[in-house]
Write a protein that holds these residues in place. Structure first.
Motif, mmCIF file in Angstrom:
data_model
loop_
_atom_site.group_PDB
_atom_site.id
_atom_site.type_symbol
_atom_site.label_atom_id
_atom_site.label_comp_id
_atom_site.label_asym_id
_atom_site.label_seq_id
_atom_site.Cartn_x
_atom_site.Cartn_y
_atom_site.Cartn_z
ATOM 1 N N ALA A 1 9.575 -7.554 -5.305
ATOM 2 C CA ALA A 1 10.530 -8.286 -6.135
ATOM 3 C C ALA A 1 9.848 -8.825 -7.388
ATOM 4 N N ALA A 2 8.686 -9.402 -7.213
ATOM 5 C CA ALA A 2 7.971 -9.962 -8.364
ATOM 6 C C ALA A 2 7.538 -8.848 -9.318
ATOM 7 N N ALA A 3 7.140 -7.704 -8.741
ATOM 8 C CA ALA A 3 6.712 -6.572 -9.573
ATOM 9 C C ALA A 3 7.898 -6.030 -10.378
ATOM 10 N N GLN A 4 9.053 -5.942 -9.720
ATOM 11 C CA GLN A 4 10.243 -5.425 -10.418
ATOM 12 C C GLN A 4 10.641 -6.330 -11.573
ATOM 13 N N LYS A 5 10.360 -7.614 -11.436
ATOM 14 C CA LYS A 5 10.671 -8.541 -12.511
ATOM 15 C C LYS A 5 9.592 -8.533 -13.594
ATOM 16 N N GLY A 6 8.521 -7.801 -13.342
ATOM 17 C CA GLY A 6 7.444 -7.753 -14.324
ATOM 18 C C GLY A 6 6.562 -8.992 -14.289
ATOM 19 N N TRP A 7 6.640 -9.746 -13.190
ATOM 20 C CA TRP A 7 5.863 -10.991 -13.122
ATOM 21 C C TRP A 7 4.450 -10.790 -12.595
ATOM 22 N N ILE A 8 4.231 -9.698 -11.857
ATOM 23 C CA ILE A 8 2.871 -9.423 -11.375
ATOM 24 C C ILE A 8 2.575 -7.941 -11.586
ATOM 25 N N ASP A 9 1.297 -7.605 -11.513
ATOM 26 C CA ASP A 9 0.852 -6.213 -11.611
ATOM 27 C C ASP A 9 0.799 -5.681 -10.179
ATOM 28 N N GLU A 10 1.777 -4.847 -9.817
ATOM 29 C CA GLU A 10 1.931 -4.438 -8.422
ATOM 30 C C GLU A 10 0.662 -3.799 -7.847
ATOM 31 N N LYS A 11 0.117 -2.840 -8.561
ATOM 32 C CA LYS A 11 -1.058 -2.126 -8.052
ATOM 33 C C LYS A 11 -2.210 -3.099 -7.774
ATOM 34 N N ILE B 1 -4.813 -1.867 8.989
ATOM 35 C CA ILE B 1 -3.716 -2.601 8.365
ATOM 36 C C ILE B 1 -2.425 -1.793 8.476
ATOM 37 N N LEU B 2 -1.419 -2.397 9.088
ATOM 38 C CA LEU B 2 -0.095 -1.779 9.067
ATOM 39 C C LEU B 2 0.567 -2.235 7.783
ATOM 40 N N THR B 3 0.934 -1.274 6.919
ATOM 41 C CA THR B 3 1.500 -1.688 5.643
ATOM 42 C C THR B 3 2.474 -0.661 5.086
ATOM 43 N N TYR B 4 3.585 -1.180 4.557
ATOM 44 C CA TYR B 4 4.586 -0.336 3.894
ATOM 45 C C TYR B 4 4.058 0.158 2.546
ATOM 46 N N HIS B 5 2.967 -0.429 2.066
ATOM 47 C CA HIS B 5 2.353 0.009 0.808
ATOM 48 C C HIS B 5 1.428 1.207 1.031
ATOM 49 N N ALA B 6 1.315 1.698 2.276
ATOM 50 C CA ALA B 6 0.261 2.675 2.622
ATOM 51 C C ALA B 6 0.160 3.843 1.636
ATOM 52 N N CYS B 7 1.280 4.507 1.348
ATOM 53 C CA CYS B 7 1.198 5.703 0.491
ATOM 54 C C CYS B 7 0.835 5.342 -0.948
ATOM 55 N N ASP B 8 1.458 4.294 -1.485
ATOM 56 C CA ASP B 8 1.131 3.866 -2.851
ATOM 57 C C ASP B 8 -0.348 3.493 -2.943
ATOM 58 N N ALA B 9 -0.788 2.705 -1.976
ATOM 59 C CA ALA B 9 -2.177 2.235 -2.013
ATOM 60 C C ALA B 9 -3.131 3.420 -1.881
ATOM 61 N N ALA B 10 -2.802 4.363 -0.995
ATOM 62 C CA ALA B 10 -3.677 5.543 -0.822
ATOM 63 C C ALA B 10 -3.784 6.292 -2.140
ATOM 64 N N LYS B 11 -2.644 6.420 -2.821
ATOM 65 C CA LYS B 11 -2.625 7.113 -4.115
ATOM 66 C C LYS B 11 -3.523 6.377 -5.108
ATOM 67 N N TRP B 12 -3.365 5.060 -5.186
ATOM 68 C CA TRP B 12 -4.162 4.272 -6.134
ATOM 69 C C TRP B 12 -5.651 4.345 -5.801
ATOM 70 N N VAL C 1 -11.404 -0.986 1.066
ATOM 71 C CA VAL C 1 -10.206 -0.488 1.750
ATOM 72 C C VAL C 1 -10.157 1.017 1.572
ATOM 73 N N PHE C 2 -9.801 1.726 2.632
ATOM 74 C CA PHE C 2 -9.649 3.177 2.575
ATOM 75 C C PHE C 2 -8.285 3.571 3.133
ATOM 76 N N ALA C 3 -7.830 4.739 2.717
ATOM 77 C CA ALA C 3 -6.522 5.217 3.207
ATOM 78 C C ALA C 3 -6.512 5.338 4.731
ATOM 79 N N ASN C 4 -7.668 5.656 5.312
ATOM 80 C CA ASN C 4 -7.670 5.796 6.780
ATOM 81 C C ASN C 4 -7.738 4.460 7.528
#
Ligand code: PBG
Length: 332
Positions: free
Chosen positions: A290-300, A318-329, A25-28
């Motif tokens: 939601a699961a990440a905020q509860k500490g139930w999964i590793d979001e990244k 991929i259209l995704t609301y995670h785009a910026c976080d994922a690009a950073k990671w 996966v790439f940011a572009n």
């Protein structure tokens, strides 16, 4: 043991694993969806932690941030003021509306960023449907397409690069292609919501835009979109939709939602040589948050694994609301 094949040999070191890795996966690969509103401040969307409605001014900063992280494409959705919503949704082709102003502004400030738009009436319709609803509660196909064509031409005129019909009316891709060509927009592409299912995963998005089907006293408004969006039980039908969109001139085919429909992505990849897009929709995003905020999964880890699954299934983008976080990671 006397084993000839030991698949673990190639999993032994990071270097070996990276050499035989089949997908990445790439940011572009990302198209970053953004909500914009007419208000004065940034408004957080409660069902989508970390996602906001941006003002025209703050939108520019967010798109610059995305660009600097390597994201090369965005899609815009408007939260339209109630006073501007009508039964025919005619605000959708207002040249001075929120979306054309946002496109023009972004093209001025970040001209290289690809801008995709959404074509459908729901953000502009007082009934909350993607098409015009008649007095019997029927969503009118051919009448709606006339508005969609005007909406698409208006968006192209404002500077959009890719037009995304998300309405699921029959024949809209061909009609929009013809309308764009007639007005001299031969180079503006169509990314069609080809296999768009009538899904409960769109819930948080409808909150973001306040665009869910609404009851009125004057007529019966269907509470769901089952007469135009696809039945989640069907997969062969997605192939029919893909064939129609190809014949009608779509440049990219999209499957939506993405995660619960990986089999459909795989099927369309086999069926078509066009680029395939997956829409990792709002409900899929919110569940992870939601699961990440509860500490139930590793979001990244979960987000990167999910995004990779779209690529493995056969999606090119991929259209995704995670785009910026994922690009950073991915840049870490
Ligand atoms: C509207 C539209 C929807 C989404 C994109 N465009 C919602 C719907 O069809 O009701 C959903 C996106 C998401 O849930 O992230 N035509």
């Amino acid at each position: 043991m006397d084993l000839t094949y030991r698949p673990r040999r190639l999993r032994r070191t990071p270097a070996l694993r990276s050499m035989v890795r089949e997908n990445s996966v790439f940011a572009n690969d990302f198209i970053y969806p953004l909500f914009v509103h007419e208000g004065l401040g940034i408004e957080p969307i409660s069902a989508m932690p970390g996602v906001n409605r941006w003002t025209l001014d703050t939108l520019v900063g967010e798109v610059e941030r995305a660009w600097n992280l390597g994201v090369r494409s965005i899609v815009l959705f408007p939260k339209v003021a109630d006073e501007l919503k009508t039964e025919d949704g005619s605000e959708c082709f207002n040249e001075k509306g929120l979306i054309p102003r946002a496109i023009a502004r972004l093209k001025e400030e970040i001209p290289q960023m690809t801008i995709m738009t959404d074509v459908a009436l729901d953000p502009y319709s007082s009934d909350g449907h993607d098409g015009i609803v008649n007095d019997d509660g029927i969503i009118l196909n051919d009448e709606t397409i006339q508005s969609l064509c005007k909406q698409a031409v208006m968006q192209a005129n404002a500077g959009a690069d890719l037009i995304g019909p998300s309405d699921m009316m029959d024949g809209r891709v061909g009609a929009i292609r013809e309308a764009l060509d007639e007005e001299g927009f031969q180079d503006v592409g169509i990314i069609s919501y080809t296999a768009k299912y009538s899904s409960a995963y769109y819930g948080p998005f409808r909150e973001a835009l306040d665009s869910a089907p609404r009851e009125t006293t004057s007529k019966i408004i269907p509470s769901n979109k089952n007469t135009y969006q696809m039945d989640p039980a069907n997969s062969r039908e997605a192939i029919t939709e893909a064939q129609l969109d190809e014949q009608e001139g779509a440049d990219i085919l999209m499957v939506k939602p993405g995660l619960a429909y990986l089999d459909i992505i795989y099927k369309l990849r086999e069926e078509s040589d066009l680029p395939i897009a997956a829409y990792n929709v709002s409900g899929e995003f919110s569940m992870v948050k939601a699961a990440a905020q509860k500490g139930w999964i590793d979001e990244k880890a979960v987000v990167l694994e999910t995004l990779l699954s779209f690529k493995r299934a056969g999606a090119d983008l991929i259209l995704t609301y995670h785009a910026c976080d994922a690009a950073k990671w991915l840049n870490e």
